[in-house]
Each structure stands twice: as structure tokens, then as C-alpha cells.
Design a protein around this motif. Structure first.
Motif, PDB file in Angstrom:
ATOM      1  N   LYS A 141       0.830  -1.208   0.000  1.00 59.29           N
ATOM      2  CA  LYS A 141       0.000   0.000   0.000  1.00 59.29           C
ATOM      3  C   LYS A 141       0.868   1.263   0.000  1.00 59.29           C
ATOM      4  O   LYS A 141       2.082   1.195   0.177  1.00 59.29           O
ATOM      5  N   ASP A 142       0.237   2.408  -0.153  1.00 62.45           N
ATOM      6  CA  ASP A 142       0.951   3.689  -0.183  1.00 62.45           C
ATOM      7  C   ASP A 142       1.790   3.908   1.079  1.00 62.45           C
ATOM      8  O   ASP A 142       1.391   3.491   2.177  1.00 62.45           O
ATOM      9  N   GLN A 143       2.917   4.564   0.896  1.00 63.84           N
ATOM     10  CA  GLN A 143       3.785   5.036   1.974  1.00 63.84           C
ATOM     11  C   GLN A 143       4.368   3.898   2.815  1.00 63.84           C
ATOM     12  O   GLN A 143       4.579   4.052   4.014  1.00 63.84           O
ATOM     13  N   THR A 144       4.609   2.739   2.198  1.00 62.04           N
ATOM     14  CA  THR A 144       5.250   1.657   2.939  1.00 62.04           C
ATOM     15  C   THR A 144       6.744   1.659   2.671  1.00 62.04           C
ATOM     16  O   THR A 144       7.219   2.179   1.664  1.00 62.04           O
ATOM     17  N   TRP A 145       7.466   1.068   3.583  1.00 60.95           N
ATOM     18  CA  TRP A 145       8.915   0.941   3.465  1.00 60.95           C
ATOM     19  C   TRP A 145       9.269  -0.494   3.784  1.00 60.95           C
ATOM     20  O   TRP A 145       8.986  -0.983   4.880  1.00 60.95           O
ATOM     21  N   ILE A 146       9.846  -1.177   2.811  1.00 59.85           N
ATOM     22  CA  ILE A 146      10.257  -2.561   2.997  1.00 59.85           C
ATOM     23  C   ILE A 146      11.774  -2.553   3.201  1.00 59.85           C
ATOM     24  O   ILE A 146      12.520  -2.124   2.325  1.00 59.85           O
ATOM     25  N   GLY A 147      12.230  -3.035   4.355  1.00 56.63           N
ATOM     26  CA  GLY A 147      13.644  -3.007   4.714  1.00 56.63           C
ATOM     27  C   GLY A 147      14.489  -3.982   3.908  1.00 56.63           C
ATOM     28  O   GLY A 147      13.979  -4.918   3.277  1.00 56.63           O
ATOM     29  N   ALA A 148      15.787  -3.764   3.958  1.00 59.65           N
ATOM     30  CA  ALA A 148      16.746  -4.547   3.184  1.00 59.65           C
ATOM     31  C   ALA A 148      16.611  -6.052   3.424  1.00 59.65           C
ATOM     32  O   ALA A 148      16.406  -6.500   4.543  1.00 59.65           O
ATOM     33  N   LYS A 149      16.708  -6.791   2.347  1.00 60.70           N
ATOM     34  CA  LYS A 149      16.726  -8.249   2.328  1.00 60.70           C
ATOM     35  C   LYS A 149      15.483  -8.907   2.926  1.00 60.70           C
ATOM     36  O   LYS A 149      15.528 -10.037   3.382  1.00 60.70           O
ATOM     37  N   GLY A 200       0.131  -2.975   4.789  1.00 61.96           N
ATOM     38  CA  GLY A 200      -0.784  -1.849   4.938  1.00 61.96           C
ATOM     39  C   GLY A 200      -0.146  -0.486   4.789  1.00 61.96           C
ATOM     40  O   GLY A 200       1.070  -0.319   4.941  1.00 61.96           O
ATOM     41  N   GLN A 201      -0.980   0.498   4.500  1.00 61.95           N
ATOM     42  CA  GLN A 201      -0.519   1.873   4.281  1.00 61.95           C
ATOM     43  C   GLN A 201       0.293   2.367   5.458  1.00 61.95           C
ATOM     44  O   GLN A 201      -0.099   2.227   6.616  1.00 61.95           O
ATOM     45  N   GLY A 202       1.471   2.931   5.152  1.00 62.72           N
ATOM     46  CA  GLY A 202       2.330   3.519   6.165  1.00 62.72           C
ATOM     47  C   GLY A 202       3.151   2.526   6.972  1.00 62.72           C
ATOM     48  O   GLY A 202       3.900   2.927   7.851  1.00 62.72           O
ATOM     49  N   ALA A 203       3.026   1.242   6.687  1.00 67.71           N
ATOM     50  CA  ALA A 203       3.757   0.231   7.459  1.00 67.71           C
ATOM     51  C   ALA A 203       5.238   0.226   7.113  1.00 67.71           C
ATOM     52  O   ALA A 203       5.632   0.544   5.994  1.00 67.71           O
ATOM     53  N   VAL A 204       6.042  -0.156   8.096  1.00 67.60           N
ATOM     54  CA  VAL A 204       7.473  -0.341   7.904  1.00 67.60           C
ATOM     55  C   VAL A 204       7.783  -1.794   8.220  1.00 67.60           C
ATOM     56  O   VAL A 204       7.452  -2.286   9.300  1.00 67.60           O
ATOM     57  N   VAL A 205       8.396  -2.480   7.253  1.00 62.22           N
ATOM     58  CA  VAL A 205       8.840  -3.853   7.452  1.00 62.22           C
ATOM     59  C   VAL A 205      10.348  -3.776   7.631  1.00 62.22           C
ATOM     60  O   VAL A 205      11.064  -3.342   6.733  1.00 62.22           O
ATOM     61  N   GLY A 206      10.834  -4.159   8.807  1.00 59.97           N
ATOM     62  CA  GLY A 206      12.262  -4.041   9.113  1.00 59.97           C
ATOM     63  C   GLY A 206      13.134  -4.923   8.237  1.00 59.97           C
ATOM     64  O   GLY A 206      12.654  -5.756   7.473  1.00 59.97           O
ATOM     65  N   ALA A 207      14.431  -4.763   8.383  1.00 64.68           N
ATOM     66  CA  ALA A 207      15.392  -5.510   7.573  1.00 64.68           C
ATOM     67  C   ALA A 207      15.382  -6.999   7.916  1.00 64.68           C
ATOM     68  O   ALA A 207      15.210  -7.379   9.063  1.00 64.68           O
ATOM     69  N   THR A 208      15.527  -7.812   6.913  1.00 61.94           N
ATOM     70  CA  THR A 208      15.669  -9.281   6.930  1.00 61.94           C
ATOM     71  C   THR A 208      14.494 -10.089   7.493  1.00 61.94           C
ATOM     72  O   THR A 208      14.688 -11.212   7.923  1.00 61.94           O
TER      73      THR A 208
END
Length: 92
Positions: free
Chosen positions: A55-63, A73-81
Motif C-alpha cells: 500500500k501507499d507510503q510503505t517501506w520494505i527493509g533490506a533483504k 498496509g498503508q504507512g507500514a514499515v517492514v524491518g530488515a531481513t
């Protein structure tokens, strides 16, 4: 892929079915987006697929690994690995 979104270097999109990347979304380096797998409950192991939606404004972390059928979901951050999957009931 919507406006102001980016895929960093070495992102692998195994897009047997659609991958939707919303606006202002960042997919960091080395992420694997996988829209397919195999039905291991069937002895023939047929291919199964489902879209991935970021969704909009998400950030998927490295690897990170994002599996088929997952919606972030909108605005969610998925951390690295991390590994993000959806459990599938195949009716067996």
C-alpha cells in the motif's frame, strides 16, 4: 508502481501474478517479492500464485522476503531481513 516509489538495487520480483507498489513506497536493496509457490499437499506439486500488494507510503527493509498473497498496509514499515508470509489453507 505508483508515483514517487522506488525499487532499490538487487530487488528480485518473481511476479507470476501482479505485484502492486503504492505511491511513496520504498523497497530497499536485496528484497525478494515472490508471488508463487507450490502446493506441497498435492503429489504433483502444482504451482499456486497470489498477488503482493504494498500500500501507499510503505517501506520494505533490506533483504526482506515478502511471500505470495501478502498485503502490507498503508504507512507500514517492514524491518530488515524479515520473512512475511500468508498461511494458505489448501483444503486438505
Amino acid at each position: 508502481m505508483e508515483e514517487y516509489s522506488c525499487l532499490a538495487s538487487e530487488v528480485d520480483c518473481y511476479n507470476v501474478t501482479p505485484i502492486v507498489v503504492g505511491a511513496n513506497t520504498t523497497v530497499s536493496q536485496g528484497v525478494y517479492l515472490c508471488t508463487a509457490s507450490h502446493d506441497i499437499t498435492d503429489r504433483l506439486n502444482p504451482l499456486i500464485t497470489a498477488p503482493i500488494i504494498l500500500k501507499d507510503q510503505t517501506w520494505i527493509g533490506a533483504k526482506a522476503y515478502i511471500g505470495m498473497g501478502v498485503t502490507i498496509g498503508q504507512g507500514a514499515v517492514v524491518g530488515a531481513t524479515p520473512v512475511c508470509i500468508k498461511m494458505w489453507s489448501l483444503g486438505r
